[in-house]
Every structure is written in structure tokens, then in C-alpha cells.
Design an enzyme around this catalytic site. Structure first.
Site, PDB file in Angstrom:
ATOM      1  N   GLY A 272     -17.566 -24.025 -50.663  1.00 46.93           N
ATOM      2  CA  GLY A 272     -17.494 -23.797 -49.225  1.00 46.93           C
ATOM      3  C   GLY A 272     -18.834 -23.431 -48.637  1.00 46.93           C
ATOM      4  O   GLY A 272     -19.241 -23.938 -47.591  1.00 46.93           O
ATOM      5  N   MET A 274     -22.858 -21.195 -49.929  1.00 44.39           N
ATOM      6  CA  MET A 274     -23.640 -20.565 -50.993  1.00 44.39           C
ATOM      7  C   MET A 274     -24.624 -19.582 -50.381  1.00 44.39           C
ATOM      8  O   MET A 274     -25.375 -19.919 -49.469  1.00 44.39           O
ATOM      9  CB  MET A 274     -24.382 -21.632 -51.804  1.00 44.39           C
ATOM     10  CG  MET A 274     -25.276 -21.063 -52.889  1.00 44.39           C
ATOM     11  SD  MET A 274     -24.339 -20.127 -54.115  1.00 44.39           S
ATOM     12  CE  MET A 274     -25.605 -18.991 -54.691  1.00 44.39           C
ATOM     13  N   HIS A 308     -18.550 -13.594 -45.080  1.00 40.18           N
ATOM     14  CA  HIS A 308     -18.523 -13.559 -46.545  1.00 40.18           C
ATOM     15  C   HIS A 308     -19.917 -13.778 -47.127  1.00 40.18           C
ATOM     16  O   HIS A 308     -20.389 -12.997 -47.970  1.00 40.18           O
ATOM     17  CB  HIS A 308     -17.559 -14.633 -47.061  1.00 40.18           C
ATOM     18  CG  HIS A 308     -17.431 -14.697 -48.548  1.00 40.18           C
ATOM     19  ND1 HIS A 308     -16.317 -14.257 -49.217  1.00 40.18           N
ATOM     20  CD2 HIS A 308     -18.274 -15.155 -49.514  1.00 40.18           C
ATOM     21  CE1 HIS A 308     -16.475 -14.430 -50.517  1.00 40.18           C
ATOM     22  NE2 HIS A 308     -17.667 -14.981 -50.719  1.00 40.18           N
ATOM     23  N   GLU A 309     -20.588 -14.831 -46.676  1.00 42.49           N
ATOM     24  CA  GLU A 309     -21.899 -15.155 -47.246  1.00 42.49           C
ATOM     25  C   GLU A 309     -22.945 -14.094 -46.912  1.00 42.49           C
ATOM     26  O   GLU A 309     -23.812 -13.791 -47.730  1.00 42.49           O
ATOM     27  CB  GLU A 309     -22.355 -16.537 -46.768  1.00 42.49           C
ATOM     28  CG  GLU A 309     -21.436 -17.677 -47.148  1.00 42.49           C
ATOM     29  CD  GLU A 309     -21.065 -17.697 -48.619  1.00 42.49           C
ATOM     30  OE1 GLU A 309     -21.948 -17.431 -49.467  1.00 42.49           O
ATOM     31  OE2 GLU A 309     -19.888 -17.968 -48.939  1.00 42.49           O
ATOM     32  N   HIS A 312     -22.902 -11.109 -49.128  1.00 38.82           N
ATOM     33  CA  HIS A 312     -23.615 -11.328 -50.389  1.00 38.82           C
ATOM     34  C   HIS A 312     -25.087 -10.942 -50.303  1.00 38.82           C
ATOM     35  O   HIS A 312     -25.714 -10.686 -51.337  1.00 38.82           O
ATOM     36  CB  HIS A 312     -23.537 -12.803 -50.786  1.00 38.82           C
ATOM     37  CG  HIS A 312     -22.273 -13.186 -51.471  1.00 38.82           C
ATOM     38  ND1 HIS A 312     -21.773 -12.514 -52.560  1.00 38.82           N
ATOM     39  CD2 HIS A 312     -21.407 -14.215 -51.233  1.00 38.82           C
ATOM     40  CE1 HIS A 312     -20.656 -13.106 -52.973  1.00 38.82           C
ATOM     41  NE2 HIS A 312     -20.407 -14.133 -52.178  1.00 38.82           N
ATOM     42  N   GLU A 331     -17.937 -11.666 -55.602  1.00 37.58           N
ATOM     43  CA  GLU A 331     -16.989 -12.428 -54.790  1.00 37.58           C
ATOM     44  C   GLU A 331     -15.838 -11.592 -54.257  1.00 37.58           C
ATOM     45  O   GLU A 331     -15.380 -11.802 -53.134  1.00 37.58           O
ATOM     46  CB  GLU A 331     -16.461 -13.622 -55.593  1.00 37.58           C
ATOM     47  CG  GLU A 331     -17.551 -14.587 -56.046  1.00 37.58           C
ATOM     48  CD  GLU A 331     -18.360 -15.169 -54.883  1.00 37.58           C
ATOM     49  OE1 GLU A 331     -17.972 -14.995 -53.709  1.00 37.58           O
ATOM     50  OE2 GLU A 331     -19.404 -15.797 -55.159  1.00 37.58           O
TER      51      GLU A 331
END
Length: 847
Positions: A272, A274, A308-309, A312, A331
Site C-alpha cells: 500500500g 512504504m 500510518h506511514e 513510522h 506495524e
């Protein structure tokens, strides 16, 4: 030159093969990398100088390398404070293990030296490594160069990157440009040296792009890059990114670590998105949003993907897992905190209710005997892709939510910030996180959480009324209905008749009884008891008949929250599938939801009707007319309330709900395109292809990426097996981007299951060779899992017996288990007494 495909048998090589990790006698500290991609020939050349710290006596240096040709004459090692240059006597490249072994004649001196390597390679079309992606510019097809290095080595170093590229192209990397020199048709672009980061986070993108730009309040430049002419579709993602960076800075109490953040949409992209440090890559569908053409669900998908990304950038990039065993630290946390950020930015979306979809995904996979612990041993690099699954993401996020609920919001946040600060720019293990949370809370976090991360599975907590007392008993839940011996420390919460009457405790033994007479019981039906309040716990609940009846009454009379209504329904479905609850009980419970209007609950109810419909069609086809009538009645109220057309001022969730569709309930209004496409395909046949061909024409038009995925996922829903076969064949054609093929396999109708299985077998060699990473196992799960016969399990086992691949081994076992579970469920339904009478009564019940 040494080709990557060379067959190797040297004894020196054997000690390094089949190892999960690189040896530790030589540690990279800094990479000075120069690349020159040729986008016309789809080739690249490059050189790298690596500062290597030799920390133990060795004559070997071992590196990760895949699909490269090494210029052996360019390889050398220059020790510190020495004029001697070591050249390897042998250079071994192993394709299967993706390692490069340099064998020097003499033992290398200790300390930091410079390892120089020249190489070349192909810009492949497999969507991993350094690869090419195809796009159109003014009607002409062009190549862009893109990196995708996860999964790979998680060792940490700094990176200095230089690119030689065509002067008209945009060249991006993790860090800002410090110098750009144009020399005719080429330019040399040099980038600022990175901070210490993991090697798998290195990113390079070269192509033609437009961008939109903004800044955070503290001056971080944020850009979203899209194909030329599509930059406006990046504005919403840009807005989310700027807001999210500010939220995370406050939540983690640590500022974003880099001077810039670029996000870019890639047409061909396997996963989806990175989280590359400073240069985050996305599928177009997860970065593009168009006000006129994108659905509400697309908007929400962009927001959660960006959140979400960017999570990270702290959890994964600033602090990196020590090894892939702790992948869930990356994750699981990014998934959980993405909901936290999205809820803060868009509270009207009620995103925490939708988080229950994550929990359900985790519970479903973890209920299989072929599941794995959150902390899973990785014995070979080829196994890493398979643990990017619902255990690492969804179960990981769910147990974090459970722990936050147990410790309290403020305590959890402060402890998390402490953990980030302590382990910044280094690697951490799960135990390090538990230590920080234990120190901040003074609670037995390690003892509690080890039961959730070091063993697979979860409990079902059975609750029974005995002598005005509540008896709580935990046992390991399996979707197969079998019994396990797992035991957990379970944070129990329960309410009695009101959310103001709430109790909690830790269930640390198999069985415990609580005296709650005055707290819970009276003779009124309204004195319901609901365990796992707001579904914050990662476990299922089974109620005795009296308590279940009281909960049905509470649902019908709207006494429960949406999250609790969701939980009761989902647990009952899982128990029915595991043959611990008769189908009549599940259907009777479902009838209590006939006036349900909340998006997440109704969406799950629709999903359950599809699954029940498929199983009943296999077990008792004679009941399908009554089952379908029951489903129509079940959704009549919500369909009439929602209506066909969008209403002015309607909520985001109502807009999402209008896009839900069930093939068995034609009264459910297809809001818009996806629902309408599915409905249209139900009447398509080999002799009546007009609608099918119309949809194919729309697919072939240069349109939004969202539109193509909608269409492809709808085409295979056709009940005509010949059309399904044609769609699946089309999905492997050059007209369909590789990452989108799986949508066709996932949408197959029950009538097309056998066709899909034959298609998978006929094309398996091509699929295994062509699709990489996370995609290959997805074909297995999507095509195999819906079956419901023991004969099919044997057939699947026989087919794959001679086609073993480490990348699909775990998924194949899980899919076979699911088919067995479905087959047992079919047998159970066939033997259920009075089922026909019950279904008929529900189908024609008057309310």
C-alpha cells in the site's frame, strides 16, 4: 563480471547460506552511493564506498545483494592508516539467499576501512529492489525509476547519495538536495547525508512529476508529488500530512527528525505504501483524492494511510526494531497510532468504531492453528514477507489498544515518549517497550503482555450466571472448534444494565467467580451484562442463554454502543463458525439488528450475511430462498432510511454506507459506482455481455486509479463462470497493473470459485515468477479460502506439494485450515435440527 545467476558450490559459501541474518564480524557504518539509471534501456550502473568496521578476525565480508552484476575488478578494501589495499581472491553472489560474499586471501585488519564496489543491474518490473514503473506523459508511455527495499537488512548506517539522471527529470531521495550540476542532457544531484537509519529505508525516485507544497508550523517543508497534471489530487494528503506531523510531534514529545518530508504516488507499487525516511512512497489510490470522483471511503483510506506511514517516521525509522521478529513494533504501533491521528483530525468519522475491523481481521487469522505469535522467529529472509500480515498489523494494533485502555491514556503516552527518546537512532526489542511502560505505570506490563505476544492465539471468555454470581472461564479459541491449552492474563471489563455501572479486573487463572448480585441482577430484562466494554480487549466472549437473550433485548432497544453491538455480533458469528453456537442462534441474533444504522456495525452485518449465504448455499441450498428473504427484510429499514441519493449535509459515514452492497439483497441501494458495478454484473452472461463490455471500456479510459480498482473488483462478481474466467484472464494482461490483479481474484462470485481455482493452477508458474513480496501469498488466500469441502483441501495439498515456496508456506497452511473449517461448518449446518423451520419463521416474521 560476476552474474547473480551463477551456480555456486564453494565450501566457503555454505557457512553463510540459509542464515536469517548477516554475520556480525564486519559492520557497515556509512554508505557513499552513486547511481546512474538508464530509463530507456531499463538498466543502471553504480558504485558504493562503505565504511566497514571489522570487529573480529575474518577474511570475509558478507553483504545483501540481489539481481546485480558485480565488477570484480572494482572491489577492494582499504584499511585505516595503511597504504595496503586488499582485493578479494573470490567473489560469490548467491541469488537464492541474496548475499554477496567477498573472500580475501588474508585476514582483514580490525577497525574501520573503506569497501569499494562497482555494479550494474536491471530496472526490473517486479516492484521491488530498484525497479521501473510505467506512466503516461502527453500520451507517451515512459519509465520512472523507484526503490522498494523493505524487507531487507535492518542494520543502521548513514547514507550519502548521488544520482546521475536526465536533466529534465525530478530526482528525489531521503534527504534534501545540496547540489545540482547540469551537464548537457544529464545532471548530477547530490543529497545531504542522512542521519543513522536502517538500510531498508533508503529511497530513490526518478521521473516527471508535479507537486503541491506546504510547511508545518515549525518549518518542515512537506511536498506531495504526483504525475504531471494530477498534483491537485495530492492536496488532501498534504493537508493530512501537515496536521499529522504536528500531532505526532506533541504525542511522542519528539520533533520530526528530518528537514523535509516528501510523499509520492507511484503507478506500479506492490504494497500500500512504504515509510522510507523523508521520502514516503504510495500506491496512487492511497495518496490521490479527487473531490468530484473519489468516494468517502477513498478519502478515509488516504487519511489513515498517510497517518500510518508518518507514524513510522518515529516508530520504525527513528527507533527501529532490532530484527524482523519485532516487526509488529513497527506495524502494530503505526496501525494503532494512525487511528489516533485520524480521530484527532476527523472526529466526525468515529474512526475508533471502524478500528474494530482491524480487531476482527486479527481475531480471524489468529483463530487458526496455522497462526503465529506476534513475536515470530524469522529463520530465512524469504519468510519475512509473510509476516506482514494481520497478526503483525491488526493483532499488534489491537493488543496495544488493549494495553492503553488498561494503563490509561496519559500514562501510556508519557511512557511511550520516554521509550522513543531513550532508543532514538538505535534498535529496540519488544522487551524495551514493556520496560518503559512498566516503569511509567508501575504495573506488571511484561507479565501481562508476554502472554499476548509470545504465544499465538487468544481466549474466548465464557460467562455464566450461577447462584447470582458471574463465572468467568477462559479457554483458547480456535475457529476449527478444537481446544488449545493457551492461557492469558486477560483485562476483563464488564457493564451491568448501564455504562455507568462498570467493573474491571485481570483474569489470571482459567476460572474465576465474581459475586455481583447487588451490582448486576434484577428481574428486569434491561439488566443486561456486556463483557469487553467498547471491545478494547483482544478476546471473544460467549454468553449463556439467559445473558444472550438479555443482550438481544438491549440491542433491539438501542441500549448498547455501536462498538458493543459490533462485538456481540462478531463474536457470535465466530462462535457459530467454530460450531460452538448453532446457526439458528446466530440468525436470531442478527434479526435484532434490523434497525441498525451505524456504518461499521451494518457493514459487518452485510459481510456476515455474505459468508452465511455462501455456507448455507453449500450446506442447504433448499433454504436459500428463505435465507435471501430474511436478508432482504433485515436490511429493508436501513435501505429505506439511507436512500439512493446523497442528502445535503449527510455524514461521512452515511456516504460510506451507501457504497456497501450485498448481492443477495437487491433492495440495498448502490450508492454509486462500486455498488452499481456489482449490481450490473449480476445480470451479465456470455450471451448478454453489453454491460460487461461497457465497464471494460470505462476501465480502459485514462481515469482515476480509484475507478479502475472499483471496476476490476466488480467484474469478477458475475455469476457466469465463463465471464469470471475472462475477467481473470484479463487481470493478468498488460492492461492491468500488477498490484491490481488481486482485486479480480478477491471479487470472484461463489459460482466462479472453481473457475478461479483452475485459473490459479494454470497460471501458477507465471504468478509465482511475476508477482513479488506480499502479492503472491494473496492469490493463494483469496482463491483457496472460500472453498468448503474436504476434497478441495486434498486437491490443494496435492497441487502445491511439488510447488513449495517459503514465501507462501504459512499462507497456504492458513488457507487450507480455513477450507477445513468451512467444510466442518457445512456438515454442522446439515445436521442442525429445526433449521428449516427457524429460517422460514425469520424470513416471514412480522415486526
Amino acid at each position: 563480471m560476476v552474474a547473480a545467476t551463477k551456480v555456486l558450490s564453494a565450501a566457503t559459501m555454505e557457512q553463510f547460506k540459509k542464515q536469517p541474518r548477516l554475520p556480525k564480524f564486519a559492520v557497515p557504518k556509512r554508505y557513499d552511493l552513486r547511481l546512474k539509471p538508464d530509463l530507456s534501456a531499463c538498466k543502471f550502473t553504480g558504485s558504493v564506498s562503505v565504511d566497514v568496521d571489522v570487529v573480529a578476525d575474518t577474511r570475509f565480508i558478507v553483504l545483501n545483494a540481489a539481481e546485480l552484476s558485480i565488477n570484480t575488478g572494482s572491489v577492494s578494501f582499504s584499511p585505516p592508516d595503511s597504504s595496503k589495499v586488499f582485493e578479494p581472491s573470490k567473489v560469490y553472489l548467491d541469488e537464492e539467499d541474496e548475499i554477496l560474499v567477498l573472500d580475501f586471501a588474508d585476514t582483514l585488519p580490525l577497525g574501520v576501512g573503506i569497501l569499494a564496489i562497482g555494479f550494474e543491474g536491471t530496472l526490473n518490473d517486479k516492484m521491488n529492489g530498484f525497479y521501473r514503473s510505467i506512466y503516461e506523459h502527453h500520451g507517451e508511455k515512459k519509465n520512472m525509476a523507484v526503490t522498494q527495499f523493505e524487507p531487507g537488512d535492518a542494520s543502521r548506517a548513514t547514507f550519502k547519495i548521488t544520482l546521475d539522471v536526465p536533466s529534465e527529470l525530478v530526482a528525489l531521495s531521503n534527504m534534501p538536495v545540496i547540489e545540482e550540476k547540469v551537464n548537457g542532457p544529464l545532471k548530477t544531484v547530490s543529497y545531504q547525508e542522512s542521519p543513522v537509519m536502517s538500510t531498508y529505508l533508503v529511497a530513490i525516485v526518478v521521473g516527471l512529476f508535479d507537486y503541491v507544497e506546504d510547511h508545518t508550523p515549525d518549518g518542515i517543508k512537506v511536498r506531495v508529488y504526483c504525475q504531471v497534471g494530477e498534483a491537485n489530487q495530492g492536496k488532501f494528503a498534504l493537508e493530512v500530512a501537515v496536521g499529522t506531523l504536528g500531532l505526532y510531534k506533541d504525542y511522542f514529545d519528539v520533533p520530526y527528525p528530518l528537514p523535509k518530508l516528501d510523499m509520492i504516488a507511484i503507478p506500479d507499487f506492490s504494497s500500500g505504501a512504504m515509510e522510507n525516511y523523508g521520502l514516503v512512497t504510495y500506491r496512487e489510490t492511497l495518496l490521490h483524492y479527487d473531490e468530484q470522483h473519489s468516494a468517502a471511503a477513498n478519502k478515509q483510506g488516504v487519511a489513515t494511510a498517510v497517518a500510518h506511514e508518518l507514524a513510522h517516521q518515529w516508530f520504525g525509522n527513528l527507533v527501529t526494531m532490532e530484527w524482523w521478529t519485532d516487526l509488529w513494533l513497527n506495524e502494530g504501533f503505526a496501525t494503532w497510532v494512525s487511528y489516533l491521528a485520524t480521530d484527532s483530525l476527523f472526529p466526525e468519522w468515529k474512526i475508533w468504531t471502524q478500528f474494530l475491523d482491524e480487531t476482527t481481521n486479527g481475531l480471524m487469522l489468529d483463530g487458526l492453528a496455522a497462526s503465529h505469535p506476534i513475536e515470530v522467529e524469522v529463520n530465512h529472509a524469504a519468510e519475512i514477507d509473510e509476516i506482514f500480515d494481520d497478526i503483525s498489523y491488526s493483532k499488534g494494533a489491537s493488543v496495544i489498544r488493549m494495553l492503553q485502555s488498561y494503563l490509561g491514556v496519559e500514562c501510556f503516552q508519557k511512557s511511550l515518549a520516554s521509550y522513543i527518546k531513550k532508543h532514538a537512532y538505535s534498535n529496540a526489542k519488544t522487551e524495551d517497550l514493556w520496560a518503559a511502560l512498566e516503569e511509567g505505570s508501575d504495573e506488571p506490563v511484561t507479565k501481562l503482555m508476554n502472554t499476548w505476544t509470545k504465544q499465538k492465539g487468544y481466549p474466548v471468555v465464557s460467562v455464566n450466571v450461577k447462584d447470582q454470581k458471574l463465572e468467568f472461564e477462559q479457554s483458547q479459541f480456535f475457529s476449527s472448534g478444537s481446544h488449545g491449552d493457551g492461557q492469558w492474563v486477560v483485562p476483563i471489563t464488564f457493564c451491568c444494565g448501564s455504562y455507568e455501572k462498570k467493573k474491571s479486573f485481570l483474569l489470571q487463572t482459567k476460572l474465576e467467580t465474581r459475586d455481583v448480585n447487588e451490582f448486576c441482577f434484577d428481574s428486569n430484562k434491561s439488566s443486561w451484562i456486556k463483557l469487553n466494554v467498547d471491545q478494547t480487549g483482544f478476546y471473544r466472549v460467549k454468553y449463556d442463554e439467559e445473558l444472550a437473550a438479555r443482550l438481544r433485548y438491549a440491542i433491539e432497544n438501542k441500549h448498547l454502543t455501536g462498538t458493543d453491538r459490533f462485538g456481540i455480533l462478531d463474536d457470535s458469528f465466530a462462535l457459530c463458525m467454530a460450531r460452538q453456537l448453532p446457526l439458528t442462534s446466530l440468525l436470531t441474533l442478527m434479526a435484532a439488528y434490523r434497525e441498525e444504522l451505524e456504518y461499521t456495525v451494518l457493514s459487518n452485518l452485510i459481510s456476515i450475511t455474505r459468508k452465511v449465504g455462501r455456507i448455507v448455499a453449500d450446506a442447504r441450498p433448499d433454504l436459500m430462498d428463505n435465507i435471501n428473504q430474511f436478508f432482504i427484510n433485515l436490511f429493508r429499514y436501513s435501505a429505506e432510511m439511507l436512500g439512493w441519493d446523497a442528502k445535503q449535509g449527510e455524514s461521512h459515514l452515511d456516504a460510506m454506507l451507501r457504497g456497501e452492497n450485498d448481492r443477495n439483497t437487491p433492495l440495498l441501494p448502490p450508492d454509486t459506482r462500486e455498488a452499481a458495478y456489482v449490481a450490473v454484473m449480476q445480470s451479465v452472461t456470455s450471451s448478454n455481455r453489453t454491460s460487461f463490455e461497457s465497464l471494460l471500456r470505462v476501465y480502459r479510459e485514462p481515469d482515476l486509479s480509484h475507478e479502475q480498482t472499483r471496476i476490476l473488483g466488480s467484474l469478477s462478481s458475475c455469476p457466469d463462470p465463463a465471464i469470471v474466467h475472462e475477467v481473470l484472464k484479463f487481470s493478468l494482461s498488460p492492461e492491468v497493473r500488477k498490484q491490481e490483479t488481486i482485486y479480480a481474484a478477491a471479487g470472484v462470485s461463489k459460482e466462479g470459485r472453481e473457475v478461479a481455482w483452475t485459473w490459479l493452477k494454470d497460471n501458477w508458474d507465471f504468478i509465482a515468477k511475476t508477482f513479488s513480496g506480499y502479492l503472491t501469498p494473496s492469490f493463494v488466500s483469496e482463491v483457496v479460502s472460500p472453498f468448503a469441502s474436504f476434497e478441495k483441501v486434498k486437491e490443494v495439498e496435492e497441487f502445491f506439494a511439488s510447488r513449495e515456496m517459503p514465501a507462501i508456506a504459512r499462507t497456504l497452511k492458513q488457507s487450507e485450515k480455513l477450507v477445513n473449517i468451512n467444510a466442518n461448518w457445512v456438515e454442522s449446518i446439515q445436521g442442525e435440527k429445526n433449521l428449516g423451520e427457524a429460517v422460514q419463521e425469520l424470513a416471514y416474521r412480522k415486526y
